[in-house]
Design a protein around this motif. Structure first.
Motif, short mmCIF file in Angstrom:
data_model
loop_
_atom_site.label_atom_id
_atom_site.label_comp_id
_atom_site.label_asym_id
_atom_site.label_seq_id
_atom_site.Cartn_x
_atom_site.Cartn_y
_atom_site.Cartn_z
N VAL A 19 -6.42 4.81 -56.23
CA VAL A 19 -5.26 4.19 -55.60
C VAL A 19 -5.06 2.77 -56.13
CG1 VAL A 19 -4.27 3.40 -53.41
CG2 VAL A 19 -5.44 5.60 -53.53
N ARG A 20 -6.16 2.01 -56.26
CA ARG A 20 -6.07 0.64 -56.74
C ARG A 20 -5.55 0.59 -58.18
NH1 ARG A 20 -10.69 -0.54 -55.44
NH2 ARG A 20 -11.80 -0.28 -57.42
N VAL A 23 -1.81 1.25 -58.17
CA VAL A 23 -1.05 0.09 -57.71
C VAL A 23 -0.96 -0.96 -58.82
CG1 VAL A 23 -1.04 -1.82 -56.07
CG2 VAL A 23 -1.56 0.48 -55.28
N GLU A 24 -2.08 -1.20 -59.53
CA GLU A 24 -2.09 -2.19 -60.59
C GLU A 24 -1.17 -1.79 -61.75
OE1 GLU A 24 -6.14 -2.59 -61.67
OE2 GLU A 24 -6.68 -3.81 -59.92
N LEU A 28 3.81 3.00 -57.48
CA LEU A 28 3.83 2.78 -56.04
C LEU A 28 4.85 3.71 -55.38
CD1 LEU A 28 3.84 -1.10 -56.14
CD2 LEU A 28 1.93 0.31 -55.40
N ASN A 114 6.66 -2.41 -50.64
CA ASN A 114 5.56 -2.82 -51.54
C ASN A 114 5.79 -4.27 -51.94
OD1 ASN A 114 4.27 -0.08 -52.05
ND2 ASN A 114 6.36 0.30 -52.75
N ARG A 117 5.14 -7.25 -57.72
CA ARG A 117 4.09 -7.60 -58.67
C ARG A 117 4.63 -7.41 -60.08
NH1 ARG A 117 -0.69 -5.66 -57.77
NH2 ARG A 117 -0.37 -5.25 -55.57
N ARG A 215 5.50 8.69 -49.26
CA ARG A 215 4.07 8.35 -49.17
C ARG A 215 3.20 9.59 -49.34
NH1 ARG A 215 2.85 2.74 -49.01
NH2 ARG A 215 4.84 1.76 -48.54
N TRP A 218 3.30 10.77 -52.96
CA TRP A 218 2.53 9.84 -53.80
C TRP A 218 1.04 10.14 -53.70
CZ3 TRP A 218 -0.37 5.17 -52.40
CH2 TRP A 218 -0.70 4.39 -53.51
#
Length: 363
Positions: A19-20, A23-24, A28, A114, A117, A215, A218
């Motif tokens: 998941v991390r 996101v990076e 998302l 979100n 970023r 969600r 995803w």
């Protein structure tokens, strides 16, 4: 190239690392309906609190502008520019509030889903983004067809909802025709508010479902196979074979450092073949003897060999060697229970008794 794992094999929930990483990379969940809902809410707020005053003010200006054109001079280009600025300013004052509300709503809807970023990979040009064939597949492929069906469903749902919410609008318009112009303006405003409110309610239901679905979809896309979970665990914990090799290398380096420290020892306490403990005692350095090396079997024999090469006294005491080997640590002082026994051996070396010849054993 190996095929991508199919959805049936992705039986495991996505890990925190998966998941991390998503996101990076900018992957998302994002509901397209939420910004639409926010825009409609902004329009409703404008209609409720700002529309009437803005429209009345703009209406008064336009009435004056159109009914008394002789008051506006257009003799020169400067007069035309001045008139243009006045008209533009009045229209801008009427729409600036609604524009500010729409911008705030759009940004707020995105931020609430979100946090923004910067992802460089998202802005790097890619051929498939400008490829006509790829665009054709997106529009007319299965995913595009599903999106089309969703849009049709949303329109039908909103239309049915509005048909019930505004079933009496024609009666209200007929009543308004009998009112004064100012009252009829309020009637029109109320109808617009009801219209936007109906759309907002319908869109809120659609956006709520879409948020949950987005969600869920995803997380489903991020699901992992059992092999991916194992590979990630290996990466996080380290390959067991590599870790074992690293531990072996660390032990080898520790043994080498320990053997290299044996020449600094004052005496060796040994079980003839199984254990060896090398001690160093210099009164000015430490309060008690320090263990500079210890070993068992082959290491014990190596310690004795180095001690003999450097003329270090070796004392053979089976009980003491076995007991000390279990309780002492390298680079640490010996425990107090061994002080007396070791002190006797040190006295021998210092000459209180007849010292053994260098490299010889004393039992």
């Amino acid at each position: 190239m190996a095929d991508e794992p199919d959805k049936e094999s992705k039986t495991e929930q996505a890990s925190e690392k998966k998941v991390r990483d998503a996101v990076e990379k900018g992957n998302l969940p994002f509901s397209k309906e939420a910004p639409i809902l926010a825009t409609l809410v902004a329009m409703l707020v404008f209609a409720l609190f700002f529309a009437y005053d803005s429209i009345v003010r703009l209406g008064i200006f336009l009435a004056m502008f159109l009914e008394r054109p002789h008051e506006w001079s257009l003799a020169t280009s400067a007069d035309a520019i001045s008139l243009y600025q006045i008209v533009f300013l009045e229209i801008g004052r009427a729409i600036v509030v609604v524009m500010a509300l729409l911008v705030a709503a759009g940004v707020g809807a995105s931020v609430m889903q979100n946090m923004p970023r910067l992802v460089g990979d998202r802005i790097i040009p890619k051929a498939n983004r400008i490829s006509p064939m790829a665009g054709w597949k997106r529009l007319f492929g299965i995913k595009g067809f599903v999106e089309f069906l969703k849009s049709v469903g949303k329109v039908l749902f909103a239309g049915v909802f509005l048909s019930f919410a505004l079933s009496d609008v024609h009666l209200r318009l007929l009543e308004g025709m009998l009112m004064l112009p100012s009252a009829f303006s309020m009637q029109i405003r109320d109808i617009v508010v009801d219209l936007v409110l109906g759309v907002v309610i319908a869109m809120a239901l659609i956006a709520g479902v879409d948020l949950l679905w987005t969600r869920y979809h995803w997380m489903e896309e991020l699901r992992m196979t059992k092999q991916e979970v194992k590979d990630e665990h290996k990466q996080a914990e380290g390959d067991p074979i590599l870790k074992a090799r690293m531990r072996s290398l660390a032990r080898d380096r520790a043994r080498q450092r320990m053997i290299a420290a044996v020449p600094r020892a004052t005496l060796i306490i040994a079980n003839p073949t199984h254990y060896s403990i090398a001690l160093r005692y210099v009164r000015e350095e430490t309060a008690a003897p320090i263990v500079v090396a210890k070993g068992q079997d082959l290491i014990a024999l190596k310690i004795r060999e180095v001690a003999e090469e450097h003329g270090i006294p070796i004392f053979e005491d089976v009980t003491l060697a076995r007991s000390m080997f279990k309780q002492v640590s390298v680079d640490s002082m010996i425990p107090p229970q061994f002080y007396q026994a070791v002190a006797e051996l040190i006295r021998i070396i210092q000459g209180n008794r007849k010292a053994p010849k260098a490299g010889t054993s004393v039992s």
